[in-house]
Design a protein around this motif. Structure first.
Motif, PDB file in Angstrom:
ATOM      1  N   ASN A 140     -83.301  30.576 -21.494  1.00 10.15           N
ATOM      2  CA  ASN A 140     -82.195  29.957 -20.777  1.00 10.15           C
ATOM      3  C   ASN A 140     -82.409  28.447 -20.836  1.00 10.15           C
ATOM      4  O   ASN A 140     -83.292  27.982 -21.558  1.00 10.15           O
ATOM      5  CB  ASN A 140     -82.071  30.496 -19.339  1.00 10.15           C
ATOM      6  N   GLN A 141     -81.614  27.688 -20.109  1.00 10.90           N
ATOM      7  CA  GLN A 141     -81.714  26.234 -20.231  1.00 10.90           C
ATOM      8  C   GLN A 141     -83.053  25.694 -19.738  1.00 10.90           C
ATOM      9  O   GLN A 141     -83.456  24.592 -20.116  1.00 10.90           O
ATOM     10  CB  GLN A 141     -80.571  25.551 -19.491  1.00 10.90           C
ATOM     11  N   ASN A 142     -83.760  26.445 -18.904  1.00  9.80           N
ATOM     12  CA  ASN A 142     -85.012  25.963 -18.332  1.00  9.80           C
ATOM     13  C   ASN A 142     -86.279  26.578 -18.920  1.00  9.80           C
ATOM     14  O   ASN A 142     -87.337  25.963 -18.870  1.00  9.80           O
ATOM     15  CB  ASN A 142     -85.041  26.231 -16.822  1.00  9.80           C
ATOM     16  N   MET A 143     -86.202  27.787 -19.447  1.00  9.72           N
ATOM     17  CA  MET A 143     -87.401  28.520 -19.782  1.00  9.72           C
ATOM     18  C   MET A 143     -87.187  29.432 -20.973  1.00  9.72           C
ATOM     19  O   MET A 143     -86.080  29.898 -21.211  1.00  9.72           O
ATOM     20  CB  MET A 143     -87.789  29.389 -18.567  1.00  9.72           C
ATOM     21  N   ARG A 144     -88.260  29.674 -21.699  1.00 12.11           N
ATOM     22  CA  ARG A 144     -88.234  30.732 -22.706  1.00 12.11           C
ATOM     23  C   ARG A 144     -89.351  31.715 -22.395  1.00 12.11           C
ATOM     24  O   ARG A 144     -90.393  31.346 -21.854  1.00 12.11           O
ATOM     25  CB  ARG A 144     -88.345  30.179 -24.118  1.00 12.11           C
ATOM     26  N   LEU A 145     -89.110  32.950 -22.744  1.00 12.50           N
ATOM     27  CA  LEU A 145     -90.060  34.024 -22.511  1.00 12.50           C
ATOM     28  C   LEU A 145     -90.106  34.879 -23.756  1.00 12.50           C
ATOM     29  O   LEU A 145     -89.062  35.231 -24.307  1.00 12.50           O
ATOM     30  CB  LEU A 145     -89.625  34.843 -21.295  1.00 12.50           C
ATOM     31  N   ASP A 146     -91.307  35.186 -24.223  1.00 10.98           N
ATOM     32  CA  ASP A 146     -91.479  36.059 -25.375  1.00 10.98           C
ATOM     33  C   ASP A 146     -92.564  37.088 -25.070  1.00 10.98           C
ATOM     34  O   ASP A 146     -93.627  36.732 -24.553  1.00 10.98           O
ATOM     35  CB  ASP A 146     -91.870  35.251 -26.621  1.00 10.98           C
ATOM     36  N   ARG A 147     -92.245  38.323 -25.380  1.00 10.73           N
ATOM     37  CA  ARG A 147     -93.240  39.401 -25.280  1.00 10.73           C
ATOM     38  C   ARG A 147     -93.642  39.770 -26.698  1.00 10.73           C
ATOM     39  O   ARG A 147     -92.785  40.073 -27.523  1.00 10.73           O
ATOM     40  CB  ARG A 147     -92.663  40.610 -24.547  1.00 10.73           C
ATOM     41  N   LEU A 148     -94.927  39.697 -26.963  1.00  6.32           N
ATOM     42  CA  LEU A 148     -95.441  39.979 -28.294  1.00  6.32           C
ATOM     43  C   LEU A 148     -96.448  41.113 -28.222  1.00  6.32           C
ATOM     44  O   LEU A 148     -97.004  41.399 -27.165  1.00  6.32           O
ATOM     45  CB  LEU A 148     -96.115  38.724 -28.885  1.00  6.32           C
ATOM     46  N   VAL A 149     -96.663  41.756 -29.345  1.00  6.94           N
ATOM     47  CA  VAL A 149     -97.647  42.824 -29.400  1.00  6.94           C
ATOM     48  C   VAL A 149     -98.732  42.438 -30.391  1.00  6.94           C
ATOM     49  O   VAL A 149     -98.473  41.838 -31.431  1.00  6.94           O
ATOM     50  CB  VAL A 149     -96.996  44.180 -29.776  1.00  6.94           C
ATOM     51  N   ARG A 150     -99.965  42.763 -30.029  1.00  2.00           N
ATOM     52  CA  ARG A 150    -101.122  42.475 -30.887  1.00  2.00           C
ATOM     53  C   ARG A 150    -101.182  43.522 -31.995  1.00  2.00           C
ATOM     54  O   ARG A 150    -101.239  44.715 -31.745  1.00  2.00           O
ATOM     55  CB  ARG A 150    -102.400  42.515 -30.034  1.00  2.00           C
ATOM     56  N   LEU A 151    -101.143  43.068 -33.239  1.00  2.00           N
ATOM     57  CA  LEU A 151    -101.176  43.970 -34.395  1.00  2.00           C
ATOM     58  C   LEU A 151    -102.621  44.328 -34.755  1.00  2.00           C
ATOM     59  O   LEU A 151    -103.540  43.581 -34.487  1.00  2.00           O
ATOM     60  CB  LEU A 151    -100.498  43.302 -35.589  1.00  2.00           C
TER      61      LEU A 151
END
Length: 194
Positions: free
Chosen positions: A183-194
């Protein structure tokens, strides 16, 4: 391993902040911070986790909320004043441990299946963040979740932007993006360890 950070990111800088104000970034009441916590919990609440690691836990507001989704939560911060507050906040939670430690040396040797990187990456130079994030990713097993959430604004305390923090994580070949939001204030990413 000792990794250089710029002066503003030193333990002394953060300790001074917490001694001047017990909640210097208004983690307990700010609409932005509370919304960020909600987004993080929404992004991880699709499952439960055995062990979570939260470096840079500050006064433990998010740490306290994580406890409901994790068998155990290990949290660290390098400000003794912040750690004391987090320990008091989470004292009623038997599954939470908060210690005073710094990255990367303070990473507990445990089998974490959730690594939470919330508003810490931009306090490092790009090279240092790449080194620290690689050490953290290497410390977790395949299939573990990495949840990164960072503010997109600018501060003189920050060495890099929130977007650059996530770009460096995306460049790690041992991580794959599972979920993203912005959004205009924040980014969020969920990642998985390969």
């Amino acid at each position: 391993m000792s990794i250089e950070t710029k002066f503003e990111s030193s333990p002394a800088f953060f300790e001074a902040k917490y001694q001047e104000n017990t909640d210097p970034w208004d983690f307990s009441h700010s609409a932005y911070e509370l919304g960020r916590y909600d987004a993080i919990i929404d992004a991880i609440s699709h499952r439960t986790y055995r062990r979570a690691f939260e470096p840079g836990c500050s006064i433990g507001v998010l740490t306290e909320r994580l406890a409901a989704y994790c068998g155990t939560v290990d949290a660290i911060d390098f400000s003794p004043t912040a750690v004391a507050q987090a320990q008091r906040r989470c004292a009623h939670l038997r599954n939470v441990e908060v210690h005073c430690a710094a990255l990367p040396d303070g990473v507990p040797v445990k089998d974490f299946d959730l690594l939470l990187l919330s508003e810490i990456g931009y306090y490092f130079t790009p090279q240092t963040w790449q080194q620290i994030s690689s050490i953290l990713v290497d410390s977790i097993p395949r299939g573990a979740t990495v949840l990164a959430a960072h503010w997109l604004g600018h501060s003189q305390d920050h060495c890099i932007s929130g977007d650059e923090v996530h770009k460096i994580l995306f460049a790690n070949p041992k991580l794959q993006v599972e979920h993203s939001e912005r959004n205009q204030n924040m980014r969020l990413d969920r990642l998985v360890r390969l």
